[in-house]
Design a protein around this motif. Structure first.
Motif, PDB file in Angstrom:
ATOM      1  N   TYR A 268      18.857 -28.566 -58.561  1.00 51.40           N
ATOM      2  CA  TYR A 268      17.907 -27.500 -58.880  1.00 51.40           C
ATOM      3  C   TYR A 268      17.016 -27.310 -57.668  1.00 51.40           C
ATOM      4  CZ  TYR A 268      13.953 -25.003 -60.883  1.00 51.40           C
ATOM      5  OH  TYR A 268      12.968 -24.092 -61.121  1.00 51.40           O
ATOM      6  N   PHE A 269      17.049 -26.118 -57.074  1.00 49.78           N
ATOM      7  CA  PHE A 269      16.226 -25.825 -55.901  1.00 49.78           C
ATOM      8  C   PHE A 269      14.884 -25.299 -56.404  1.00 49.78           C
ATOM      9  CE2 PHE A 269      14.968 -23.211 -52.170  1.00 49.78           C
ATOM     10  CZ  PHE A 269      15.057 -24.191 -51.192  1.00 49.78           C
ATOM     11  N   PRO A 270      13.798 -26.014 -56.143  1.00 45.39           N
ATOM     12  CA  PRO A 270      12.537 -25.734 -56.828  1.00 45.39           C
ATOM     13  C   PRO A 270      11.699 -24.614 -56.211  1.00 45.39           C
ATOM     14  CG  PRO A 270      12.272 -27.663 -55.472  1.00 45.39           C
ATOM     15  CD  PRO A 270      13.680 -27.204 -55.279  1.00 45.39           C
ATOM     16  N   HIS A 271      12.206 -23.952 -55.194  1.00 43.38           N
ATOM     17  CA  HIS A 271      11.385 -22.936 -54.513  1.00 43.38           C
ATOM     18  C   HIS A 271      11.924 -21.531 -54.779  1.00 43.38           C
ATOM     19  CE1 HIS A 271       9.611 -26.284 -52.295  1.00 43.38           C
ATOM     20  NE2 HIS A 271      10.847 -26.722 -52.091  1.00 43.38           N
ATOM     21  N   ARG A 272      10.979 -20.575 -54.779  1.00 47.03           N
ATOM     22  CA  ARG A 272      11.418 -19.183 -54.979  1.00 47.03           C
ATOM     23  C   ARG A 272      11.941 -18.580 -53.671  1.00 47.03           C
ATOM     24  NH1 ARG A 272       8.765 -13.776 -56.054  1.00 47.03           N
ATOM     25  NH2 ARG A 272       6.717 -14.674 -55.614  1.00 47.03           N
ATOM     26  N   HIS A 273      11.329 -19.027 -52.561  1.00 49.08           N
ATOM     27  CA  HIS A 273      11.724 -18.499 -51.249  1.00 49.08           C
ATOM     28  C   HIS A 273      12.280 -19.634 -50.399  1.00 49.08           C
ATOM     29  CE1 HIS A 273       9.247 -15.094 -52.410  1.00 49.08           C
ATOM     30  NE2 HIS A 273       8.153 -15.847 -52.430  1.00 49.08           N
ATOM     31  N   LEU A 274      12.990 -19.260 -49.338  1.00 45.62           N
ATOM     32  CA  LEU A 274      13.304 -20.236 -48.296  1.00 45.62           C
ATOM     33  C   LEU A 274      12.653 -19.728 -47.011  1.00 45.62           C
ATOM     34  CD1 LEU A 274      14.719 -22.791 -47.266  1.00 45.62           C
ATOM     35  CD2 LEU A 274      16.665 -21.359 -46.640  1.00 45.62           C
ATOM     36  N   LEU A 275      11.485 -20.267 -46.721  1.00 44.13           N
ATOM     37  CA  LEU A 275      10.712 -19.772 -45.580  1.00 44.13           C
ATOM     38  C   LEU A 275      10.774 -20.710 -44.383  1.00 44.13           C
ATOM     39  CD1 LEU A 275       7.572 -18.517 -47.522  1.00 44.13           C
ATOM     40  CD2 LEU A 275       9.537 -17.186 -46.739  1.00 44.13           C
ATOM     41  N   ALA A 276      10.968 -21.993 -44.638  1.00 44.47           N
ATOM     42  CA  ALA A 276      10.930 -22.962 -43.543  1.00 44.47           C
ATOM     43  C   ALA A 276      11.580 -24.261 -43.997  1.00 44.47           C
ATOM     44  CB  ALA A 276       9.476 -23.236 -43.134  1.00 44.47           C
ATOM     45  N   ILE A 277      11.961 -25.072 -43.027  1.00 42.90           N
ATOM     46  CA  ILE A 277      12.433 -26.421 -43.348  1.00 42.90           C
ATOM     47  C   ILE A 277      11.239 -27.284 -43.724  1.00 42.90           C
ATOM     48  CG2 ILE A 277      13.520 -28.499 -42.423  1.00 42.90           C
ATOM     49  CD1 ILE A 277      15.479 -26.197 -42.939  1.00 42.90           C
ATOM     50  N   GLU A 278      10.141 -27.087 -42.996  1.00 44.54           N
ATOM     51  CA  GLU A 278       8.928 -27.833 -43.307  1.00 44.54           C
ATOM     52  C   GLU A 278       8.529 -27.542 -44.753  1.00 44.54           C
ATOM     53  OE1 GLU A 278       5.302 -26.972 -41.066  1.00 44.54           O
ATOM     54  OE2 GLU A 278       5.151 -29.146 -40.831  1.00 44.54           O
ATOM     55  N   GLY A 279       8.264 -28.574 -45.505  1.00 45.95           N
ATOM     56  CA  GLY A 279       7.900 -28.389 -46.903  1.00 45.95           C
ATOM     57  C   GLY A 279       9.054 -28.634 -47.856  1.00 45.95           C
ATOM     58  N   LEU A 280      10.279 -28.703 -47.325  1.00 44.60           N
ATOM     59  CA  LEU A 280      11.419 -29.019 -48.200  1.00 44.60           C
ATOM     60  C   LEU A 280      11.511 -30.537 -48.365  1.00 44.60           C
ATOM     61  CD1 LEU A 280      14.359 -26.727 -46.999  1.00 44.60           C
ATOM     62  CD2 LEU A 280      12.642 -26.283 -48.780  1.00 44.60           C
ATOM     63  N   ALA A 281      11.865 -30.958 -49.563  1.00 44.91           N
ATOM     64  CA  ALA A 281      12.115 -32.378 -49.785  1.00 44.91           C
ATOM     65  C   ALA A 281      13.523 -32.704 -49.296  1.00 44.91           C
ATOM     66  CB  ALA A 281      11.983 -32.704 -51.269  1.00 44.91           C
ATOM     67  N   VAL A 282      13.737 -33.967 -48.974  1.00 43.57           N
ATOM     68  CA  VAL A 282      15.071 -34.379 -48.532  1.00 43.57           C
ATOM     69  C   VAL A 282      16.105 -34.021 -49.596  1.00 43.57           C
ATOM     70  CG1 VAL A 282      16.517 -36.378 -47.973  1.00 43.57           C
ATOM     71  CG2 VAL A 282      14.211 -36.192 -47.011  1.00 43.57           C
ATOM     72  N   SER A 283      15.714 -34.148 -50.866  1.00 38.55           N
ATOM     73  CA  SER A 283      16.672 -33.825 -51.942  1.00 38.55           C
ATOM     74  C   SER A 283      17.022 -32.338 -51.938  1.00 38.55           C
ATOM     75  CB  SER A 283      16.082 -34.229 -53.294  1.00 38.55           C
ATOM     76  OG  SER A 283      14.835 -33.586 -53.488  1.00 38.55           O
ATOM     77  N   ASP A 284      16.046 -31.477 -51.590  1.00 40.32           N
ATOM     78  CA  ASP A 284      16.346 -30.041 -51.480  1.00 40.32           C
ATOM     79  C   ASP A 284      17.386 -29.802 -50.404  1.00 40.32           C
ATOM     80  OD1 ASP A 284      14.254 -29.698 -53.260  1.00 40.32           O
ATOM     81  OD2 ASP A 284      12.792 -29.166 -51.701  1.00 40.32           O
ATOM     82  N   ILE A 285      17.152 -30.453 -49.258  1.00 42.50           N
ATOM     83  CA  ILE A 285      18.053 -30.254 -48.117  1.00 42.50           C
ATOM     84  C   ILE A 285      19.450 -30.756 -48.448  1.00 42.50           C
ATOM     85  CG2 ILE A 285      18.502 -30.971 -45.739  1.00 42.50           C
ATOM     86  CD1 ILE A 285      15.404 -31.189 -45.408  1.00 42.50           C
ATOM     87  N   LEU A 286      19.515 -31.968 -49.015  1.00 44.48           N
ATOM     88  CA  LEU A 286      20.825 -32.539 -49.337  1.00 44.48           C
ATOM     89  C   LEU A 286      21.537 -31.698 -50.382  1.00 44.48           C
ATOM     90  CD1 LEU A 286      19.988 -36.355 -49.337  1.00 44.48           C
ATOM     91  CD2 LEU A 286      21.250 -35.044 -47.604  1.00 44.48           C
ATOM     92  N   GLY A 287      20.806 -31.186 -51.336  1.00 42.46           N
ATOM     93  CA  GLY A 287      21.406 -30.336 -52.360  1.00 42.46           C
ATOM     94  C   GLY A 287      22.018 -29.088 -51.755  1.00 42.46           C
ATOM     95  N   LEU A 288      21.274 -28.463 -50.833  1.00 42.89           N
ATOM     96  CA  LEU A 288      21.801 -27.265 -50.174  1.00 42.89           C
ATOM     97  C   LEU A 288      23.035 -27.596 -49.343  1.00 42.89           C
ATOM     98  CD1 LEU A 288      18.475 -25.519 -49.032  1.00 42.89           C
ATOM     99  CD2 LEU A 288      20.080 -24.686 -50.786  1.00 42.89           C
ATOM    100  N   LEU A 289      22.983 -28.727 -48.652  1.00 43.66           N
ATOM    101  CA  LEU A 289      24.121 -29.107 -47.813  1.00 43.66           C
ATOM    102  C   LEU A 289      25.349 -29.402 -48.677  1.00 43.66           C
ATOM    103  CD1 LEU A 289      22.494 -31.388 -45.062  1.00 43.66           C
ATOM    104  CD2 LEU A 289      23.168 -28.981 -44.887  1.00 43.66           C
ATOM    105  N   ASP A 290      25.150 -30.096 -49.803  1.00 49.31           N
ATOM    106  CA  ASP A 290      26.279 -30.401 -50.692  1.00 49.31           C
ATOM    107  C   ASP A 290      26.912 -29.115 -51.209  1.00 49.31           C
ATOM    108  OD1 ASP A 290      25.741 -33.037 -50.297  1.00 49.31           O
ATOM    109  OD2 ASP A 290      24.744 -33.363 -52.234  1.00 49.31           O
ATOM    110  N   LEU A 291      26.049 -28.197 -51.605  1.00 49.21           N
ATOM    111  CA  LEU A 291      26.532 -26.923 -52.122  1.00 49.21           C
ATOM    112  C   LEU A 291      27.292 -26.157 -51.039  1.00 49.21           C
ATOM    113  CD1 LEU A 291      26.427 -25.171 -54.636  1.00 49.21           C
ATOM    114  CD2 LEU A 291      24.133 -24.435 -53.981  1.00 49.21           C
ATOM    115  N   ALA A 292      26.730 -26.169 -49.843  1.00 46.20           N
ATOM    116  CA  ALA A 292      27.359 -25.455 -48.733  1.00 46.20           C
ATOM    117  C   ALA A 292      28.695 -26.082 -48.373  1.00 46.20           C
ATOM    118  CB  ALA A 292      26.429 -25.462 -47.519  1.00 46.20           C
ATOM    119  N   ASP A 293      28.777 -27.387 -48.524  1.00 42.85           N
ATOM    120  CA  ASP A 293      30.029 -28.089 -48.242  1.00 42.85           C
ATOM    121  C   ASP A 293      31.145 -27.562 -49.128  1.00 42.85           C
ATOM    122  OD1 ASP A 293      31.171 -29.883 -46.582  1.00 42.85           O
ATOM    123  OD2 ASP A 293      30.171 -31.652 -47.432  1.00 42.85           O
ATOM    124  N   VAL A 294      30.820 -27.385 -50.386  1.00 41.89           N
ATOM    125  CA  VAL A 294      31.801 -26.855 -51.332  1.00 41.89           C
ATOM    126  C   VAL A 294      32.178 -25.428 -50.944  1.00 41.89           C
ATOM    127  CG1 VAL A 294      32.194 -26.233 -53.739  1.00 41.89           C
ATOM    128  CG2 VAL A 294      30.950 -28.335 -53.174  1.00 41.89           C
TER     129      VAL A 294
END
Lengths: 318, 442
Positions: A10-36
């Protein structure tokens, strides 16, 4: 389809404005999804209907070919309607303020706006004035979060992880939003990040970002797992005396075979593009089997599909 | 007057012996009687134990109890080569240097064309090899065409052999360019030598601003023209941490900021022209253009402060600021005449005046022309020590002589010391063990 793989993400943000402010779990979740997505992209039928009926506006205040095309393709593969707004040729360049532009677009009820702007912070400002989700496709010299995600994905697919990887980011760090996003993301995932540039192309106090700073290319790339070259804007370099000349830059900071030999034998060669052969990177190195420059482009589409889907849960117009 | 048959410095390593000398070396602090044995162009042995009998095979020379010190190193020499050879060539400048006990000269880049390209550094080194009898190091331009807008290829120029970077007689006005220059030079461990005179404040000025200029009806250059540039540069240096050298101070007020910067451990050094140590603005008298200099001669208080700065170490090096100008550009109304004076042949004797009038001790005086410039430039010379290059000046501390500009070796005769009595005369000069000058009226 793909979300089924990671039903818990679950990506908890409405926007994607910056890497700063993302949790590691947000980043890993996006990467896992992108991998698929990257795997699905190689199949015959690439198009799905995850975002059918949704409207995505690409609002680029700065000319861009590859990033805009990448977002457009990502949106279309997910079934959305994608509209490109080339600002330089539209009425929005005729004196309208950024906020007026945002209000105008908002009235058209889009679901996602992808924005690139020449001023740092402009995308965040725009995001405060609209009801839809906003993706930062580059704001001035601040951040370019999808580029950092695609770079991380490329490295992770090759290396399995970023933890402990020595990543040398070389070139015009001062003016680079790619560098700033990458430093934040790579560091968050445990990589050892180096920046390599002449002092004139380094921002103030770069070490405060948690990177090692080198002003000699040979030292900076020595033992690196990844060598990432940044593009130099020649006009800017020469006219404002950041560098004396193209030949001097290439002589001391260009990536050639000899310097590459100082990195680890299997070091990845990366570049956000477009490359200037013979300026920051030698032609033979750009075409070296260790170069993953084309793969970065491919991962770009996958990452943007992942981001669009991650934001889909927050979309307006329900 | 000198060995004119010596077309260029003989590159064969030379062995020789000097004995019955007073050895004075500011680097080691040595000041004692003795001799020096030279083998293959380097000092093999030195001290009281080296005498006429030290070698049977190597030819020896009796120094007659006169002083032998390390050959002088001059950080600022203007020549006319390339482009203005009627003023001075590397060959004639090197002969003038030899006649003054100077064995190493740094040639400034404000030639025609400006030394701002790798090929021109190669040219300078080649021309020096072919024609010079002392060691010549080219200083490259800090900005292209000395325009103060774009820095030069500092890395490539340094690799080619540029020893330092200077903008000639033009200060860099643009603070951003200066900042980038310093930051970039630091990456390459390159030395930036700056002529510190604000171009707008100095514009149209012919001499020191003050009462004398007012009486003469000449437009003045305020001391602030120098201090504003120095203070700005030191602020920028704080940002960048480069190696910075203020080439030629003229004002007492410049000493404070530099001393402060040294206390803060910034890499800053400074020089002073022998002219600003020897003269003041009154010497201009009735519009005598040989005293029109850059930076200008200032008040007697300034001159004294500079001498004191030299004595207490606030000032690092003495330069001749040798600047040959022909009569055509000097015999003009003062405001229209060219700046500059020749100085290589008179620098040591003029400096000794400060020793004779007890303004400064001999060792610190000589240090400013030997050990300190060597350290600043990272050169192996400037010292009497085993293994160091056999570059020496042999001079009489006492011998009086009258300067006759017409007899100067330099191709230009614009000496402000013309007709002056000086005490102390260079008798012989050696480079790598080769005698490149000897005084014939001895």
């Amino acid at each position: 389809m793909s979300l089924a793989v990671h039903p818990s993400f679950y990506f908890p943000h409405r926007h994607l404005l910056a890497i700063e402010g993302l949790a590691v779990s947000d980043i890993l979740g996006l990467l896992d999804l992108a991998d698929v997505e990257a795997s699905l992209m190689r199949e015959v039928v690439k198009k799905r209907d995850t975002l059918r009926g949704r409207t995505i506006i690409n609002l680029f205040f700065e000319a861009s070919t590859r990033t805009q095309a990448s977002f457009e393709l990502a949106g279309k593969r997910l079934g959305a309607d994608v509209m490109n707004m080339p600002v330089s040729t539209s009425s929005m360049s005729k004196g309208e303020t950024l906020i007026d532009t945002a209000m105008t677009l908002n009235a058209m009820r889009p679901d996602i706006i992808v924005v690139r702007h020449h001023a740092a912070g402009a995308v965040a400002l725009l995001s405060q004035k609209v009801d839809c989700s906003v993706i930062n496709a580059g704001d001035g010299e601040h951040e370019h979060p999808t580029q950092a995600l695609l770079d991380a994905l490329t490295i992770r697919r090759r290396r399995g992880r970023l933890q402990g990887q020595i990543i040398a980011i070389c070139g015009d760090i001062l003016h680079s939003r790619v560098a700033r996003s990458n430093i934040r993301l790579f560091s968050a995932l445990g990589a050892r990040v180096r920046v390599v540039a002449p002092s004139t192309l380094l921002p103030s106090q770069p070490e405060r970002l948690g990177v090692e700073v080198f002003t000699k290319m040979e030292e900076g790339v020595s033992g690196a797992d990844v060598v990432m070259m940044l593009r130099l804007q020649r006009e800017r370099m020469l006219s404002r005396s950041f560098m004396p000349s193209q030949r001097e830059y290439f002589h001391f900071f260009g990536l050639d075979k000899a310097r590459l030999a100082l990195a680890k034998p299997d070091a990845l060669i990366m570049h956000p593009g477009p490359i200037n052969r013979g300026f920051e990177i030698d032609s033979s190195v750009a075409d070296d089997p260790r170069s993953v420059i084309q793969e970065q482009v491919e991962m770009g589409v996958a990452v943007r599909m992942a981001v669009l889907q991650a934001l889909a849960r927050h979309l307006p117009n329900r | 007057m000198m060995d004119m048959d010596l077309a260029a410095l003989d590159k064969e390593p030379k062995s020789m012996l000097l004995y019955n000398a007073r050895l004075v070396c500011p680097f080691t602090g040595r000041d004692e009687g003795g001799g020096i044995l030279v083998e293959n162009g380097l000092i093999a042995a030195l001290g009281p134990s080296v005498t006429a009998a030290s070698s049977r095979t190597i030819p020896g020379a009796d120094c007659g109890g006169n002083v032998v010190c390390p050959g002088l190193i001059d950080c600022q020499v203007f020549t006319g080569e390339p482009g203005q050879e009627h003023r001075e060539t590397l060959a004639t400048a090197s002969r003038a240097a030899a006649a003054g006990g100077v064995t190493t000269i740094l040639c400034m880049p404000n030639t025609e064309p400006v030394i701002d390209d790798v090929a021109l550094v190669h040219y300078m080194l080649q021309a020096a090899r072919d024609s010079a009898i002392v060691r010549v190091y080219p200083v490259a331009a800090a900005t292209k065409a000395l325009e103060g807008r774009e820095m030069t290829e500092i890395g490539l120029l340094k690799e080619a052999g540029a020893i330092a970077f200077s903008n000639g007689k033009r200060s860099i006005s643009n603070a951003q360019v200066m900042r980038h220059l310093l930051a970039y030079a630091k990456d390459f461990d390159a030395l930036v030598m700056h002529h510190t005179e604000d171009r707008d404040l100095a514009d149209g000025g012919a001499m020191n601003e003050g009462e004398v200029a007012t009486r003469l009806g000449l437009q003045g250059i305020p001391a602030a023209a120098e201090t504003v540039v120095i203070e700005r540069d030191l602020r920028l240096l704080e940002l960048t941490g480069a190696n910075y050298h203020a080439s030629a101070l003229s004002s007492a007020e410049s000493l404070g900021p530099i001393a402060d910067a040294k206390k803060r451990r910034l890499h800053v050094t400074c020089g002073v022209s022998i002219n600003n140590l020897s003269f003041n603005e009154f010497d201009i008298g009735a519009y005598r253009t040989y005293y029109k200099l850059k930076p200008p001669l200032r008040t007697e208080n300034d001159r004294r402060a500079l001498v004191e700065g030299l004595s207490d170490g606030a000032i690092d090096v003495i330069i001749s600021s040798h600047d040959p100008q022909d009569a055509d550009v000097k015999r003009r109304p003062f405001s229209e005449a060219a700046d500059g004076a020749v100085g290589l042949e008179t620098m040591l004797a003029a400096a000794l005046e400060l020793y004779h009038n007890r303004s400064i001790e001999l060792i610190p005086l000589l240090a400013a022309m030997t050990a300190k410039p060597a350290k600043l430039l990272g050169l192996p010379g400037g010292r009497l020590q085993e293994g160091a290059p056999a570059d020496f000046a042999l001079f009489s501390l006492e011998l009086p002589w009258r300067v006759d500009a017409e007899k100067l070796v330099s191709r230009s005769k614009n000496s402000p010391f013309d007709k002056r009595m000086l005490q102390g005369k260079v008798l012989e000069t050696y480079v790598a063990g080769h005698r490149v000058f000897h005084h014939t009226d001895r």
